[in-house]
Design an enzyme around this catalytic site. Structure first.
Site, PDB file in Angstrom:
ATOM      1  CB  THR A 143     -53.085  68.047 -68.272  1.00  0.00           C
ATOM      2  OG1 THR A 143     -54.274  68.727 -67.847  1.00  0.00           O
ATOM      3  CG2 THR A 143     -53.454  67.027 -69.342  1.00  0.00           C
ATOM      4  CE  LYS A 185     -57.742  68.684 -69.429  1.00  0.00           C
ATOM      5  NZ  LYS A 185     -56.727  69.425 -68.676  1.00  0.00           N
ATOM      6  CE  LYS A 190     -49.478  68.546 -71.215  1.00  0.00           C
ATOM      7  NZ  LYS A 190     -49.652  69.025 -69.820  1.00  0.00           N
TER       8      LYS A 190
END
Length: 305
Positions: free
Chosen positions: A115, A190, A258
């Site tokens: 990711t 995502k 994050k």
């Protein structure tokens, strides 16, 4: 005991693959590739993890191998899979003299499950094209359990021909492996996923805290509302552990922060307004300050107690 759970694998011709990054996701993902019959070369920054993986997946007499550099791991692979921590980690395993791109054969496909940002996906897609290889950004959803069960949802961006080479192989650890657009589209999808989760977990946290303050049996309430319009994966899989005040598992708060940082950076670029997401990101910062950096993301409820 195996780190992966039983899965029925679609029968395709075995290919040579590499897997870079044997963390909580990559280790079982690489395991499913091995169990599906592919020839796997693994690389991990800490070689002991590669050796442990080989001990587990060569136990039945298979001949999987490990390499000391990403370049060496990728040298004979038709498809190179990767799952590392962030943009910088990704550059470190792809670029430079020891990077995977330097070792890959012409026409081989690099599939990145990290990711990361949409910009790094576009940067590496361009670098891959110059090197005569192909790149697919392919972040996943489903968490550690999805990786162990081989039931991840994979969101892909890139060229259709490259995707077509990677998809049947990647189904070894996936329940869905879908092309959503050009390079960067997987990472953007995502981000959409993480925006949804942030709002859902905060809503569930407030609902459970409210019900507990009201004196309700929240396990019973969750059973009831889980059969109606409030049902979600978060309610089904995290509701009762939230009631029980258990958070020592799952997707860590540090990782979610994050991811939400990537979301908020992208929103600045594209002009999207994300007031709830920005607020929940700050709530996760509160959880970090409470000592919950490695708690599951459902620990948002701790702020409310």
């Amino acid at each position: 005991m195996s780190s992966i759970n039983a899965k029925t694998y679609e029968s395709i011709s075995p290919v040579s693959v590499a897997f870079l990054g044997l963390g909580v996701m990559g280790y079982p993902m690489a395991g499913h590739l091995a169990q599906a019959g592919h020839r796997v070369t693994v690389y991990n920054r800490t070689a002991a993890k590669s050796e442990a993986w080989l001990a587990e997946f060569n136990a039945s007499g298979a001949k999987h191998t490990h390499a000391l550099t990403p370049r060496a791991a990728a040298a004979q692979a038709d498809v190179v899979f990767c799952c590392v921590g962030n943009d910088d980690d990704l550059r470190s395993v792809t670029l430079g003299a020891d990077g995977a791109f330097a070792g890959m054969q012409p026409g081989a496909v690099f599939v990145d499950h990290t990711t990361a940002s949409a910009s790094i996906a576009r940067e590496l897609a361009a670098a891959a094209k110059l090197a005569g290889i192909e790149f697919v950004d392919a972040p996943v959803s489903g968490g550690q359990a999805g990786a162990q069960n081989g039931m991840l949802t994979v969101m892909c961006g890139g060229d259709a021909a490259a995707f077509a080479k990677a998809q049947p192989v990647g189904m070894a650890f996936s329940r869905a492996f879908t092309l959503l657009g050009e390079s960067g589209a997987g990472q953007l999808a995502k981000m959409v996923n993480q925006i949804c989760i942030a709002g859902l977990v905060q809503g569930l946290s407030e609902a459970i805290a409210f019900g507990q303050n009201a004196g309700l049996d929240m396990n019973q309430v969750l059973d009831v509302i889980g059969k109606g319009a409030a049902q979600s994966w978060q309610l089904d899989n995290r509701g009762k552990t939230m009631v029980a005040d258990k958070f020592d598992f799952g997707f860590a708060v540090d990782w979610m922060r994050k991811d939400l940082g990537l979301v908020l950076d992208e929103a600045k670029r594209n002009g999207a307004r994300l007031p709830v997401t920005a607020l929940v990101d700050q709530f996760y910062a509160d959880v970090q300050h409470m000592g919950g950096r490695r708690w599951d993301t459902s620990s948002l409820i701790k702020r409310l107690k």
